[in-house]
Design a protein around this motif. Sequence first.
Motif, PDB file in Angstrom:
ATOM      1  N   TYR A 363       0.836  -1.207   0.000  1.00  0.00           N
ATOM      2  CA  TYR A 363       0.000   0.000   0.000  1.00  0.00           C
ATOM      3  C   TYR A 363       0.869   1.255   0.000  1.00  0.00           C
ATOM      4  O   TYR A 363       0.521   2.275  -0.614  1.00  0.00           O
ATOM      5  CB  TYR A 363      -0.932   0.001   1.214  1.00  0.00           C
ATOM      6  N   LYS A 388      -9.552   4.144   0.750  1.00  0.00           N
ATOM      7  CA  LYS A 388     -10.101   3.317   1.825  1.00  0.00           C
ATOM      8  C   LYS A 388     -10.613   1.991   1.268  1.00  0.00           C
ATOM      9  O   LYS A 388     -10.433   0.932   1.877  1.00  0.00           O
ATOM     10  CB  LYS A 388     -11.237   4.063   2.538  1.00  0.00           C
ATOM     11  N   GLN A 391      -7.733  -0.331   0.633  1.00  0.00           N
ATOM     12  CA  GLN A 391      -7.235  -0.947   1.872  1.00  0.00           C
ATOM     13  C   GLN A 391      -8.132  -2.087   2.328  1.00  0.00           C
ATOM     14  O   GLN A 391      -7.647  -3.161   2.709  1.00  0.00           O
ATOM     15  CB  GLN A 391      -7.139   0.104   2.981  1.00  0.00           C
TER      16      GLN A 391
END
Length: 532
Positions: A363, A388, A391
Amino acid sequence: MLNAILADDEPIIIKGLKKLIPWEELGIAIVGEAMTGRGLMEQIELTQPDLVITDISMPDGSGIDVIKEVQRLQLRTKIIFISAYQEFSYAKDALAFGAVDYLVKPIEKRLLLEAVGKAMTLLQEANEDQSSKGKLAVYEQKDKKTQLEELFDRLTQGDIRWEEAQRKLQALNTQFTGPCFSVLYVKLAHVQLQDGRWGEHEKRLLVFAVSNLVDELIQLYGSGLVFRKGENLCVIVNHMHVEDDLQPLVSEMRDKILFYLKIHVTICIGMPAHSLQDIRQSYLSAVETMNYSYFEKDGTILSWSQNERRGGSDQLLADAKQAVIKAVIAKEKQQVQELLGSFFEHAAAGANGRKESAILIVYALLTDLMEEMSAVGIDPQVSSEQRKDWQQRMHQFYCFGDLIAFINARILDILEQVSTAGGSREAQQMKMIKEYIEEHYSENITLESMASQVFMNPYYFSSFFKKHTNENFKQYVTNIRMKNAVRLLLQTDLLVYEIAEQVGYHNPRQFSDMFKKSYGKLPHEYKSQIKG
C-alpha cells in the motif's frame, strides 16, 4: 428449579420450543436464549445452566464447539442437540462428545419430553455424587480417543498444567511408541471451501473425511492423533528420534488428500519436541510457519526450519520501490512490469511471514507513487474513499498472489493516467518554461528553481526537459544567454563586464570563458571580427 437455555439461529424455533412442553411444571426455568454459537457460549459461561437445548449447526460456532467449551469449563450442564440434518454422522458425533440426545427437526413433543427427562435424571445422579468422581464424569461418558484429543487440544493451547495432564494420561492408561512429538498444522484450501457449491454441512463432512484419512496415515507411520483447530486440523505425530524425517509422511498426506478428496491442503511441520511436556512449542512453531502460507500456493509443505532462513533487506525494498515509481513516471511500461516482480519479491521477504506487514508495504508503494505524481504535476485522480476501498479489499485477499494481481492492476491504471496526462498539457508546460527562461535568463536560474516553478521534482524535471528539447537544462540556459550576449555585443556599446551582468554572469572572466567556448573567440575579438 433447574435453569435452561434455548438456542437456534431461527427465532421461530426457539418460540416453538418454549410452547412445546410445560417447562415450569417440569421444574425448569428458561433463563436465556441465543442465536449464535458465540452468544450461547457467553451465556453458558455467565449463567452455568443445568440444561442447554441447541441446534448443532449454529453461526459463529457449532454445537460441537459449545459442548467442548462446557467440558473445558467442567460444568455439569447437559446438552440436547436438535438439527434439520438427519445424517447419522451428526448424531454419532454429538453422542460421542457427551450429548444427552439428538433430535431431528421438526421436534416431536414426546421425544423432547423423553430427552429432557433423561437429562434431569442425569443431573439428579450427578447431584448425589459430589466426590472427585464427579469431575471425571464428562470424560467417563466418552471413548478414550475423544478424551485424548481434548487433552492434546488443551496441551497445545497451554491451558492445562503438566501435572494435571500427567494424571489424565495415567487414568487413560496411555502408552506412546517413542519419546518425541511433532505437530503438523493442516489448512484446507480456502478457495475450494468458499465455493458456493459447498454448504456448511458439506464443509464439515469434508473436514471429517480429511481427518479420517490423515489419522489412517499416521497409524501406518507409527502413532498419533488428529483433532480440529477451528477450520484447520492439528496432527500429533509420536516418533522415536528428534531427527526423524516427517517429510515423506507429510507429502503422502498432501498427495492422498488431493487424490481421494480433490482438495489442496497446506501442511506446516512444527519443530520436534523432546517430550510431551514441550509439545506446545512444536504447536506454536507450526502455527507461526503457517503464516508464511499466505505467500505460497495451496498445497505447499512448509517447515519451521525454513523460518530461520527468511528475512529481507529494508534498503533493497526501498530501492525496488523507488525504481518502480521512477519507471511509472517515465512511462516505461515494460520496465514497470519487470521492476514490480522484483519489488514483490522484496516485499514478501520484508513482511517476514506477516500478512499485515505485506499489505502495509504494497500500500505504501501506491501512496508514495501518487505523492510523487502530484509532485511532478500529475493528478492521480484517486479520492480518499477509493483509497479506503483499496485498503479494505487488500485485507480481504486470502493469499499474496491475489494481492499482487490487485496492485498490478492499480499500477497499470496509474501508468495509463501518466501516459495520457502528456500531449497538449506537456506542450503548454514547455512553452511556459521556455518563456520563463527568455524573460529571466539574466537571473540566477537553476534546475531546482525552475523545477519548483512548474511544481516538479528536479529529477523528473531534468528528464522532462531533455525529452522535449534534446539537450540538458544547463546547456539550454547557457545557449540563451550567449545568443543575447551576441545581440548586446553587436547592437550596443556596452562593455564586456556590463554585458556579462545583463545575461546573468557576475564574473566577467567566467562570461568570457563561456563565450569563447561557444563561439571560439573572446567577446571583444568576436566583435572586432564581425565589425571588420
